[in-house]
Design a protein around this motif. Structure first.
Motif, PDB file in Angstrom:
ATOM      1  N   THR A 176       0.865  -1.170   0.000  1.00 42.37           N
ATOM      2  CA  THR A 176       0.000   0.000   0.000  1.00 42.37           C
ATOM      3  C   THR A 176       0.905   1.225   0.000  1.00 42.37           C
ATOM      4  N   ASP A 177       0.326   2.400   0.107  1.00 43.31           N
ATOM      5  CA  ASP A 177       1.174   3.594   0.137  1.00 43.31           C
ATOM      6  C   ASP A 177       2.009   3.663   1.405  1.00 43.31           C
ATOM      7  N   GLN A 224       7.571   7.224   7.948  1.00 46.22           N
ATOM      8  CA  GLN A 224       6.158   7.033   8.254  1.00 46.22           C
ATOM      9  C   GLN A 224       5.962   6.963   9.768  1.00 46.22           C
ATOM     10  N   PRO A 225       4.971   7.693  10.298  1.00 47.55           N
ATOM     11  CA  PRO A 225       4.724   7.601  11.748  1.00 47.55           C
ATOM     12  C   PRO A 225       4.271   6.203  12.132  1.00 47.55           C
ATOM     13  N   ARG A 226       4.825   5.685  13.203  1.00 47.50           N
ATOM     14  CA  ARG A 226       4.467   4.342  13.679  1.00 47.50           C
ATOM     15  C   ARG A 226       3.212   4.461  14.548  1.00 47.50           C
ATOM     16  N   ASP A 247       8.794  -2.654  14.704  1.00 43.87           N
ATOM     17  CA  ASP A 247       7.884  -1.540  14.985  1.00 43.87           C
ATOM     18  C   ASP A 247       6.818  -1.893  16.016  1.00 43.87           C
ATOM     19  N   TYR A 248       6.877  -3.093  16.559  1.00 42.57           N
ATOM     20  CA  TYR A 248       5.831  -3.562  17.459  1.00 42.57           C
ATOM     21  C   TYR A 248       5.646  -2.634  18.657  1.00 42.57           C
ATOM     22  N   ALA A 263      -1.346  10.914  14.313  1.00 46.19           N
ATOM     23  CA  ALA A 263      -0.455  11.249  13.200  1.00 46.19           C
ATOM     24  C   ALA A 263      -1.202  12.141  12.213  1.00 46.19           C
ATOM     25  N   GLU A 264      -0.483  13.092  11.648  1.00 49.05           N
ATOM     26  CA  GLU A 264      -1.094  14.090  10.762  1.00 49.05           C
ATOM     27  C   GLU A 264      -1.880  13.474   9.603  1.00 49.05           C
TER      28      GLU A 264
END
Length: 313
Positions: free
Chosen positions: A15-16, A78-80, A207-208, A226-227
Motif C-alpha cells: 500500500t502507500d 512514516q509515523p508508527r 515496529d511492534y 499522526a497528521e
C-alpha cells in the motif's frame, strides 16, 4: 490438517504506507472475507476459522496488522501510529492493493476496531461485519471517564503503557506481557506455552513496541494522532453509525468485557444487526470458539443476501 499459516506461504502486497503480509485460504473467486486479529495476538487466532470459511466458499484473507509479524512500514519517515484511524485505513488500503472492491470484515479487539472503522467510514467497501464486543470505535473525548474498579484492574496495561517503564517492559518481554493479558482476557481458555510462543513470533517486528505504545497513549489522550489521519479521526470523534449488515458477538467468559445483550450499543448499528452471546468464550473468541465465529461470518452473508431470519444464539 495443514497449517494454513505456514510461513513459507506468506504473501505480500504494498500500500502507500505498508508492505502487508497476509495469508489466504479458500477459492480465489469466492466472496472475500478479511479476518483481523487483535493485540497481543496475531493471525493464529484464525488457524481453524480460515479453513472452515474456505470450505464454505469464501476467499479468506488474514493479514498481520501494522507492527506485527512480517508486515512492515515502507519508509522510515512514516509515523508508527497505532491509532484507530490508521488501522481502519489499512484495511481499505489492503482491499485496494488486492483489487477487491467489496469484502466482508470480521475481527476482535484491534482487528474488530479496524473493521468497525472501515464499515463506518467506507461502508460502500464493506459487504457485512462481524465484530466481537459490538461497537469498537473509540470515544477519545471520554477517555478520562473512569470505569468500575474491577474493569479498570483488567486494563492495567493501558496505564502501564503510558509510562516509559511500560515501554521498557514491553520491549524487554512482550511474550510475558501477552501471557498475563491472555490469562485475564480468557480465564477459561486452556492455551499452551506452544500457542503463546507461536504467536509471540509476531512481536519481534521492529515496529511492534512503537505501534502498541502509540495506540494506547492515543486512545487515552496522552499522544497526538499522526497528521495523515487527522481528518479521519475527526470523523470518528462523531461516533459514526455502521450501516452495513452486522453480527456482534460477546463471549460469556471474557475476563475484561462482560457479555451484554447488545442493547447498549444498538443505536450505533443503523443497518440489520444481530447480537449473540457465545458460551464459554473469552476475548480471543475466534481461536477459542472458531465454529461460532465462522458461523457468524456465514450468517452475516446470508443476512446481506436475503435477510433470512437467523437465531440470536
Amino acid at each position: 490438517m495443514t497449517n494454513p499459516f505456514d510461513p513459507t506461504r506468506t504473501r505480500h502486497v504494498r500500500t502507500d504506507v505498508l508492505d502487508i503480509a497476509y495469508h489466504e485460504a479458500g477459492p480465489a473467486h469466492g466472496d472475500t472475507v478479511v479476518l483481523l486479529h487483535g493485540f497481543p495476538y496475531d493471525i493464529h487466532s484464525y488457524d481453524t476459522v480460515a479453513p472452515l470459511l474456505g470450505r464454505q466458499g469464501f476467499r479468506v484473507v488474514v493479514p498481520y496488522l501494522r507492527g506485527h509479524g512480517p508486515t512492515a512500514f515502507r519508509s522510515a519517515s512514516q509515523p508508527r501510529s497505532g491509532q484507530q484511524a490508521a488501522l481502519g485505513a489499512d484495511v481499505v488500503a489492503l482491499l485496494d492493493a488486492l483489487g477487491v472492491e467489496r469484502a466482508y470484515l470480521a475481527g476482535y479487539d484491534w482487528g474488530g476496531r479496524a473493521a468497525n472503522v472501515a464499515a463506518a467510514l467506507w461502508p460502500e467497501r464493506v459487504l457485512g461485519l462481524v465484530s466481537v464486543n459490538s461497537y469498537l470505535i473509540q470515544d477519545i473525548s471520554a477517555a478520562a471517564r473512569p470505569l468500575a474498579p474491577e474493569l479498570e484492574a483488567g486494563f492495567w496495561y493501558f496505564h502501564y503503557f503510558l509510562t516509559e517503564r511500560g515501554r521498557a517492559g514491553l520491549t524487554a518481554d512482550p511474550q510475558g506481557v501477552a501471557r498475563v493479558i491472555w490469562k485475564r482476557n480468557s480465564p477459561e481458555w486452556p492455551f499452551t506455552p506452544e500457542d503463546l510462543a507461536r504467536t509471540a513470533q509476531s512481536f519481534a517486528n521492529p515496529d511492534y513496541t512503537d505501534v502498541v505504545i502509540h495506540s494506547y497513549r492515543h486512545r487515552l489522550g496522552f499522544a497526538p494522532g499522526a497528521e495523515p489521519y487527522e481528518e479521519l479521526e475527526a470523523r470518528l470523534a462523531e461516533l459514526p453509525g455502521i450501516p452495513v449488515p452486522t453480527i456482534t458477538l460477546d463471549g460469556t467468559s471474557d475476563g475484561n468485557f462482560p457479555a451484554t445483550d447488545g442493547s447498549s450499543s444498538a443505536h450505533h448499528f443503523t443497518g440489520p444487526r444481530l447480537h449473540r452471546q457465545v458460551p464459554g468464550a473469552g476475548h480471543n473468541l475466534p481461536q477459542e470458539r472458531p465454529h461460532a465465529f465462522a458461523e457468524a461470518v456465514r450468517d452475516v452473508r446470508a443476512l446481506r443476501r436475503d435477510g433470512a431470519p437467523l437465531g440470536t444464539g
